[in-house]
Design an enzyme around this catalytic site. Structure first.
Site, PDB file in Angstrom:
ATOM      1  N   ARG A  61      -9.996 -11.794   1.043  1.00  0.00           N
ATOM      2  CA  ARG A  61     -10.866 -12.784   0.401  1.00  0.00           C
ATOM      3  C   ARG A  61     -10.195 -14.160   0.336  1.00  0.00           C
ATOM      4  O   ARG A  61     -10.872 -15.178   0.337  1.00  0.00           O
ATOM      5  CB  ARG A  61     -11.264 -12.297  -0.995  1.00  0.00           C
ATOM      6  CG  ARG A  61     -10.133 -12.165  -1.980  1.00  0.00           C
ATOM      7  CD  ARG A  61     -10.475 -11.296  -3.172  1.00  0.00           C
ATOM      8  NE  ARG A  61     -10.630  -9.899  -2.796  1.00  0.00           N
ATOM      9  CZ  ARG A  61     -10.981  -8.938  -3.653  1.00  0.00           C
ATOM     10  NH1 ARG A  61     -11.198  -9.239  -4.929  1.00  0.00           N
ATOM     11  NH2 ARG A  61     -11.097  -7.696  -3.244  1.00  0.00           N
ATOM     12  N   LYS A 114       0.853  -1.190   0.000  1.00  0.00           N
ATOM     13  CA  LYS A 114       0.000   0.000   0.000  1.00  0.00           C
ATOM     14  C   LYS A 114       0.889   1.241   0.000  1.00  0.00           C
ATOM     15  O   LYS A 114       1.660   1.464   0.933  1.00  0.00           O
ATOM     16  CB  LYS A 114      -0.892   0.007   1.241  1.00  0.00           C
ATOM     17  CG  LYS A 114      -1.889  -1.141   1.297  1.00  0.00           C
ATOM     18  CD  LYS A 114      -2.675  -1.128   2.604  1.00  0.00           C
ATOM     19  CE  LYS A 114      -3.604  -2.314   2.712  1.00  0.00           C
ATOM     20  NZ  LYS A 114      -4.725  -2.269   1.765  1.00  0.00           N
TER      21      LYS A 114
END
Length: 620
Positions: free
Chosen positions: A478, A401
């Site tokens: 996920r 990030k």
């Protein structure tokens, strides 16, 4: 000093060599040490180990340290010199790292007990109540005055008369109109209470969130006024049904508990809140109302617990620490909840390649958390599962990030889904609803960067056999949920709700206050939205557009883990759907927005209240 030269992997014991003798204690090699010193070291190590680990390793022993000491008594006395080295096994690495990381930055949360408020429902004239502050919830209509600048509302009129007209006069000078968010506290002589507070409810107040807001505003006013004893009354409560009164009283109580909560565990200095008691006037009395107030306390304390989990930094709340918090819940409510904490090796046996792929880069080992609630007696009408994303920190992996808005500095919140799940477990352990079995599941780990971590382009195999090409290591949540959902289905549940801080796309779509809901089941959607109407939390149902699955297909595996920016929250939900049994009703909740209050820089505890209400609906 000397190191043992032979280590038998098969028997996990050291062989004697060169007149030295070694023992394995708490994951460490203790070499060349006399018995009394060794005994002290054992006690220190045992005291610092996670309780869930001790429980699993010595389940049949009444005393962990005595078990180890008994094994050592047969040893001959050794020379007073020693060496300590971590073992090479995975479990030993965990133990060693747990002891080391517990002091990372020398930070530990202070043991601050959350304050308790004594609630009471009373039917008493507002002019006769005695205490520090009388708080009146008023709408804009309640503040209407006649041509003589006198209140028309009966309660405000009575208070103004007892105060010699000062309430109407001062409210006008303060320009208080009853708008939502307005409040004023006046110290006026003439009443049993030292102060009178007016709390604005807006044009009208009918929703649980409005009355919870009233409770929070009362708590804030009490803090400013340093009030110990407070009463709250609605200026207009005529015509309310008994059911409405119960709901309003519960919401006010919940708001008060949440309003006085300040997470000061990581501050060097903190002030304790003054509020000790809250009387709710004019909404009835009796056992039903008392039961409702107790329920509000239980759920609110669980919300506070969830908040504090999310607020805890990643150097304190590691996957092992989160697993220990889950274990504490099971210990506290052992009559109805039991824990099964799986290590990486056990997850490997279950072929959880998707989850373990995310965890591979971190020195903090993963822990798969499974709590199960079963009622004290009676038949089971429904079997449910609550699955929470448990990334205690998310660096993004090799897709790190970066740049403005990446929010890497608050990625401790990436376990917000697990906080909601464990918070609901705590609440249900206190409430003990009949007729329902609930599984609370969290695949906890960190998403970090190292030579052992997953790379873009790697292919992972989930526990249901499906293969995933990782085209973005920052879409890791996920991947952990995939194996968690397969595990949940294998528990024989009929309905699953998963919660995750899954996508920034959902924040773009719905903003910071509303969670996105994805489900193919209209029935399940109806149940959860009915629960949210009681909790006051905001949800919005989003489409599961099957045609978008085309963007999730891989040329070399069954699927990729991201489908690009357009419809990112939808494709994430479609990915999760691949790991749910078709016979199981399933819902995915993306709470990336409402899990965190950006203005206050603290967690909200979002999701706990709705989950508890949903479980209770299935219970009844």
């Amino acid at each position: 000093m000397g190191w043992p030269r032979k280590w038998c992997q098969r028997t996990n014991q050291f062989k004697k060599c060169n007149a030295f003798e070694a023992h394995v204690i708490g994951g460490f090699i203790i070499n060349n040490i006399d018995y009394p010193t060794l005994k002290k070291m054992v006690a220190t190590i045992v005291a610092s180990l996670p309780s869930f680990l001790l429980a699993s390793s010595v389940a049949h022993s009444s005393s962990t340290s005595s078990l180890i000491f008994n094994k050592l008594r047969s040893s001959s006395r050794l020379r007073f010199s020693f060496a300590v080295a971590p073992l090479c096994s995975r479990r030993a690495k965990f133990m060693a790292h747990t002891l080391a990381s517990a002091n990372l930055g020398l930070t530990q949360p202070a043991n601050i007990e959350n304050p308790k408020i004594a609630f009471a429902a009373k039917e008493i004239d507002v002019g006769e109540w005695k205490g520090d502050m009388l708080a009146v919830g008023v709408t804009e209509k309640d503040m209407t005055k006649d041509e003589n600048s006198k209140f028309q509302n009966s309660i405000l009129k009575k208070l103004d008369r007892l105060l010699g007209g000062l309430l109407a006069e001062v409210s006008s000078e303060e320009d208080f109109t009853g708008k939502s968010g307005q409040s004023t506290v006046l110290r006026l002589p003439g009443l049993g209470s030292k102060r009178v507070g007016l709390i604005g409810l807006g044009q009208s107040a009918s929703s649980p969130s409005a009355f919870r807001g009233l409770g929070e505003a009362v708590a804030a006013a009490a803090k400013t006024a340093q009030a110990n004893s407070v009463a709250v009354v609605l200026a207009s409560s005529e015509g309310l049904s008994n059911e409405s009164k119960l709901g309003i009283a519960s919401a006010i109580a919940s708001g008060a508990v949440l309003g006085i909560h300040e997470d000061n565990r990581y501050k060097s200095e903190s002030k304790k809140p003054q509020l000790k008691s809250l009387d709710i006037l004019g909404l009835g009395t009796g056992p039903d109302l008392e039961k409702k107030l107790k329920y509000a306390e239980d759920v609110s304390s669980a919300i506070v617990f969830g908040r504090e989990l999310v607020n805890s930094p990643a150097n304190v709340l590691t996957p092992a620490a989160l697993a220990e918090e889950a274990s504490k819940i099971a210990s506290s409510y052992s009559d109805v909840i039991f824990a099964n904490i799986l290590t990486a090796e056990q997850c490997k046996e279950l072929k959880m390649g998707s989850y373990l792929g995310v965890a591979a880069a971190s020195d903090n080992p993963p822990y798969f958390i499974h709590l199960c609630y079963k009622p004290l007696s009676g038949p089971i009408k429904a079997k449910l599962a609550l699955v929470g994303k448990g990334l205690t920190f998310d660096s993004g992996g090799y897709n790190i990030k970066t740049g403005p808005g990446c929010s890497i500095d608050v990625m401790k919140i990436d376990m917000g889904g697990s906080a909601a799940v464990l918070g609901s477990a705590k609440a249900l352990g206190q409430i003990k609803p009949p007729g329902v079995e609930v599984h609370f599941i969290v695949a906890s780990c960190e998403n970090m960067i190292s030579g052992t971590g997953m790379r873009p382009g790697d292919i992972l195999t989930a526990s249901n056999g499906k293969t995933i090409e990782v085209n973005n290591t920052d879409a890791e949540g996920r991947l952990t949920l995939a194996d968690a959902l397969v595990y949940a289905c294998n528990q024989g549940v009929e309905k699953i709700v998963d919660l995750a801080t899954l996508t920034g796309a959902c924040i773009v779509a719905l903003g910071p206050s509303i969670a996105g809901v994805f489900t193919p089941s209209d029935e399940l959607a109806k149940e959860v939205f009915e629960a949210s109407e009681i909790s006051g939390e905001k949800f919005w149902r989003m489409p599961l557009e099957e045609s978008y699955w085309e963007s999730m297909k891989s040329g070399v595996a069954d699927m990729v883990n991201t489908g690009g920016r357009p419809g990112g929250a939808i494709t994430a939900a479609l990915f999760l759907k691949q790991f749910v049994d078709e016979k199981v009703q399933w819902m995915h909740i993306d709470l990336a927005g409402p899990v965190w209050n950006e203005k206050k820089r603290v967690a909200t505890g979002f999701g706990v209240s709705t989950l508890v209400e949903w479980v209770l609906k299935n219970s009844s």
